[in-house]
Design a protein around this motif. Structure first.
Motif, mmCIF file in Angstrom:
data_model
loop_
_atom_site.group_PDB
_atom_site.id
_atom_site.type_symbol
_atom_site.label_atom_id
_atom_site.label_comp_id
_atom_site.label_asym_id
_atom_site.label_seq_id
_atom_site.Cartn_x
_atom_site.Cartn_y
_atom_site.Cartn_z
ATOM 1 N N ARG A 72 0.288 -1.515 0.156
ATOM 2 C CA ARG A 72 0.236 0.078 -0.156
ATOM 3 C C ARG A 72 0.728 1.265 0.020
ATOM 4 N NH1 ARG A 72 -0.558 -2.265 5.117
ATOM 5 N NH2 ARG A 72 0.150 -0.921 6.925
ATOM 6 N N TYR A 73 2.078 1.254 0.412
ATOM 7 C CA TYR A 73 2.403 1.605 0.688
ATOM 8 C C TYR A 73 3.391 2.765 -1.191
ATOM 9 C CZ TYR A 73 3.214 2.154 5.618
ATOM 10 O OH TYR A 73 3.041 2.035 6.480
ATOM 11 N N GLY A 74 2.999 2.140 -1.777
ATOM 12 C CA GLY A 74 3.932 2.363 -3.495
ATOM 13 C C GLY A 74 2.926 3.295 -2.993
ATOM 14 N N TRP A 75 1.736 4.028 -3.079
ATOM 15 C CA TRP A 75 0.908 5.120 -3.928
ATOM 16 C C TRP A 75 1.505 6.453 -3.176
ATOM 17 C CZ3 TRP A 75 -1.744 4.498 -7.721
ATOM 18 C CH2 TRP A 75 -2.562 3.490 -8.037
ATOM 19 N N THR A 76 2.481 6.278 -2.070
ATOM 20 C CA THR A 76 3.404 7.522 -1.753
ATOM 21 C C THR A 76 4.340 7.972 -3.014
ATOM 22 O OG1 THR A 76 4.682 5.837 -0.640
ATOM 23 C CG2 THR A 76 2.467 6.603 1.143
ATOM 24 N N HIS A 77 4.583 7.062 -3.584
ATOM 25 C CA HIS A 77 5.417 7.567 -4.330
ATOM 26 C C HIS A 77 5.423 8.725 -4.588
ATOM 27 C CE1 HIS A 77 8.720 6.600 -7.198
ATOM 28 N NE2 HIS A 77 8.149 7.317 -7.841
ATOM 29 N N PRO A 78 4.417 9.301 -5.508
ATOM 30 C CA PRO A 78 4.062 11.511 -5.554
ATOM 31 C C PRO A 78 4.873 11.970 -4.352
ATOM 32 C CG PRO A 78 2.636 9.724 -6.346
ATOM 33 C CD PRO A 78 3.258 9.018 -5.241
ATOM 34 N N LEU A 79 4.364 11.141 -3.235
ATOM 35 C CA LEU A 79 4.732 12.105 -2.029
ATOM 36 C C LEU A 79 6.355 12.300 -1.970
ATOM 37 C CD1 LEU A 79 3.751 14.199 0.307
ATOM 38 C CD2 LEU A 79 3.222 12.081 1.825
ATOM 39 N N GLY A 80 6.661 11.808 -1.529
ATOM 40 C CA GLY A 80 7.574 10.920 -1.556
ATOM 41 C C GLY A 80 8.580 11.855 -2.646
ATOM 42 N N GLY A 81 8.467 11.483 -3.525
ATOM 43 C CA GLY A 81 9.109 12.532 -5.094
ATOM 44 C C GLY A 81 9.554 13.712 -4.869
#
Length: 136
Positions: free
Chosen positions: A98-107
């Motif tokens: 589920r943390y894959g969807w945090t990818h944009p925030l991490g970027g």
């Protein structure tokens, strides 16, 4: 004598960062040191990183909101590639999918950390890290 590379994650564990502040300072120190290309590199990476980490998700959402399936496809293909790669890495690192969807925030967060780190480097500001002060 042969060199053998093996996965040692079952042998050791390390936790470098214990708070958001430690993440911010630690990555801020490393971002400036690890960035190649100086001012030109940072000038390219600052808009470039959000373009490749956030852009595909924005494109996909935009296409869905506009109900334009050409835009949806243009966004869905890179989002699928990003999430597939993240799923592979997350599986290896035992991170919930589920943390894959945090990818944009991490970027976005890393872009700000990188830009701040380079700005501090230009001004000669040091970064505190575990009782020491590091020049970036």
């Amino acid at each position: 004598a042969r060199l053998l590379l093996v996965d040692g994650r079952d042998l050791v564990a390390t936790h470098m960062y214990h708070s958001l502040r430690e993440h911010w300072d630690g990555w801020g120190k490393n971002a400036a040191i690890g960035a190649r290309g100086g001012a030109l590199g940072i000038a390219i990476m600052t808009p470039g990183l959000p373009m490749i980490t956030v852009g595909p998700f924005v494109l996909l959402a935009s296409g869905l909101l506009q109900r334009d399936w050409r835009i949806v496809l243009a966004g869905a293909a890179p989002v699928a590639a990003i999430l597939s790669y993240r799923a592979y890495l997350d599986h290896l690192l035992l991170i919930p999918l589920r943390y894959g969807w945090t990818h944009p925030l991490g970027g976005l967060v890393f872009t700000v950390i990188m830009a701040r780190s380079f700005w501090n480097r230009l001004r000669g500001v040091t970064v505190p890290w575990r009782g020491r002060s590091y020049a970036v």
